[in-house]
Design an enzyme around this catalytic site. Structure first.
Site, mmCIF file in Angstrom:
data_model
loop_
_atom_site.group_PDB
_atom_site.id
_atom_site.type_symbol
_atom_site.label_atom_id
_atom_site.label_comp_id
_atom_site.label_asym_id
_atom_site.label_seq_id
_atom_site.Cartn_x
_atom_site.Cartn_y
_atom_site.Cartn_z
ATOM 1 N N HIS A 94 -7.545 -5.903 0.900
ATOM 2 C CA HIS A 94 -6.141 -5.366 1.007
ATOM 3 C C HIS A 94 -5.322 -5.633 2.382
ATOM 4 O O HIS A 94 -4.471 -5.008 2.752
ATOM 5 C CB HIS A 94 -6.584 -3.600 1.256
ATOM 6 C CG HIS A 94 -5.379 -2.898 1.048
ATOM 7 N ND1 HIS A 94 -4.975 -2.517 -0.187
ATOM 8 C CD2 HIS A 94 -4.963 -1.988 2.017
ATOM 9 C CE1 HIS A 94 -4.042 -1.546 0.248
ATOM 10 N NE2 HIS A 94 -4.040 -1.243 1.348
ATOM 11 N N ASP A 140 -10.163 -5.649 -3.449
ATOM 12 C CA ASP A 140 -9.430 -4.603 -2.476
ATOM 13 C C ASP A 140 -10.371 -3.170 -2.525
ATOM 14 O O ASP A 140 -10.572 -2.748 -3.583
ATOM 15 C CB ASP A 140 -8.155 -4.199 -3.037
ATOM 16 C CG ASP A 140 -7.299 -3.102 -2.368
ATOM 17 O OD1 ASP A 140 -7.718 -2.312 -1.605
ATOM 18 O OD2 ASP A 140 -6.321 -3.534 -1.863
ATOM 19 N N SER A 166 1.001 -1.311 0.044
ATOM 20 C CA SER A 166 -0.030 0.222 -0.034
ATOM 21 C C SER A 166 0.855 1.529 -0.235
ATOM 22 O O SER A 166 1.652 1.448 -0.942
ATOM 23 C CB SER A 166 -1.058 -0.104 1.155
ATOM 24 O OG SER A 166 -1.819 0.986 1.044
#
Length: 280
Positions: free
Chosen positions: A258, A225, A149
């Protein structure tokens, strides 16, 4: 510079360590995790992988959730996991999770009130890099970088900005185009000011088109995600790499989100990929 060993724990024949040191780059004490495989404990020089974590995280997210120790032992890799920002009562912060402490974005801030401490690019690529290379049996010239991320953004941008330091780069669900997403616009605007040309120096899409990359890049992205469309935009990186002639393997993983459940599922493939590229 003095390293203080905070903790050590035996794991898969090696040791998971946590160190603390006074940082010149951030003006604070900083902690980082270091996994040393059995080869490193014997004093043998080992290829090394930096793992950069995402928003709200510390080094502990990687050490406790990713399960990388078994893989680092298997492939004989030292793994270095820094914190995501400077911390402390005297360090600027924001009430929001996506700015301030825990959200350094791996840039050197130039704006008030962030500039005195938020120098995470210098911290990772200069101070910490030199520190671990000097104190641990790092095989210099065989160092890779990965992250998740915000940390995926950091892995891509730091590798592209410092190709002399990193031989291999991969990422999990990276923020690929911070020039064009809410997280990036907020953080880069706060840390670097209003000049978007300065932002472009920390945008993986802009960097790969401007500077290229001599090797290949691996990115995994979950299709479930929740941040995919608004924040992450892997297709922007795909287009930029195609334009720049850079070999990108973008793998869209059906149904994955995620979380670290996603990361731990595909982490072994990333470790194998880095180990192959760092071996020669």
């Amino acid at each position: 510079m003095t390293l203080t060993l905070v903790s050590t724990s035996r794991s898969f024949g090696g040791e998971q360590r946590v160190y603390r040191h006074a940082s010149t780059a951030t003006g604070t004490d900083m902690e980082f995790a270091a996994y040393l495989p059995r080869e490193a404990l014997r004093g043998e020089a080992c290829p090394t992988l930096f793992y950069l974590s995402g928003l709200t995280c510390t080094w502990q997210n990687a050490t406790d959730k990713a399960g990388y120790q078994r893989l680092a032992s298997m492939y004989g890799l030292i793994v270095i996991a820094p914190d995501t920002s400077p911390r402390g009562d005297d360090v600027a912060n924001d009430e929001a999770y996506d700015l301030g402490q825990g959200a350094g974005f791996y840039v050197d801030a130039t704006e008030t009130p962030w500039a005195p401490h938020f120098n995470m690019e210098t911290y990772v690529t200069d101070e910490l890099y030199r520190l671990v290379a000097g104190e641990l049996p790092v095989w210099e010239g065989a160092v890779g970088i990965t992250g998740h991320s915000m940390g995926g953004h950091g892995a891509l941008t730091l590798a592209l900005r410092h190709p002399d330091l990193f031989r291999s780069v991969s990422a999990f669900a990276p923020i690929t185009n911070p020039l064009d997403c809410p997280w990036g616009e907020k953080a880069l605007g706060a840390y670097l000011g209003s000049d978007r040309e300065k932002w472009a120096e920390h945008d993986a899409c802009a960097l790969v088109k401007a500077r290229g990359w001599s090797s290949d890049i691996l990115v995994d992205q979950g299709t479930s995600d929740g941040f995919l469309s608004e924040q992450l935009k892997p297709w922007a990186l795909e287009a930029a790499c195609r334009e720049a002639g850079v070999d990108l393997t973008l793998r869209l993983q059906g149904g994955y989100d995620h979380s670290y459940n996603f990361i731990s599922t595909f982490l072994e493939e990333h470790f194998a990929w880095h180990a192959e590229r760092l071996a020669g």
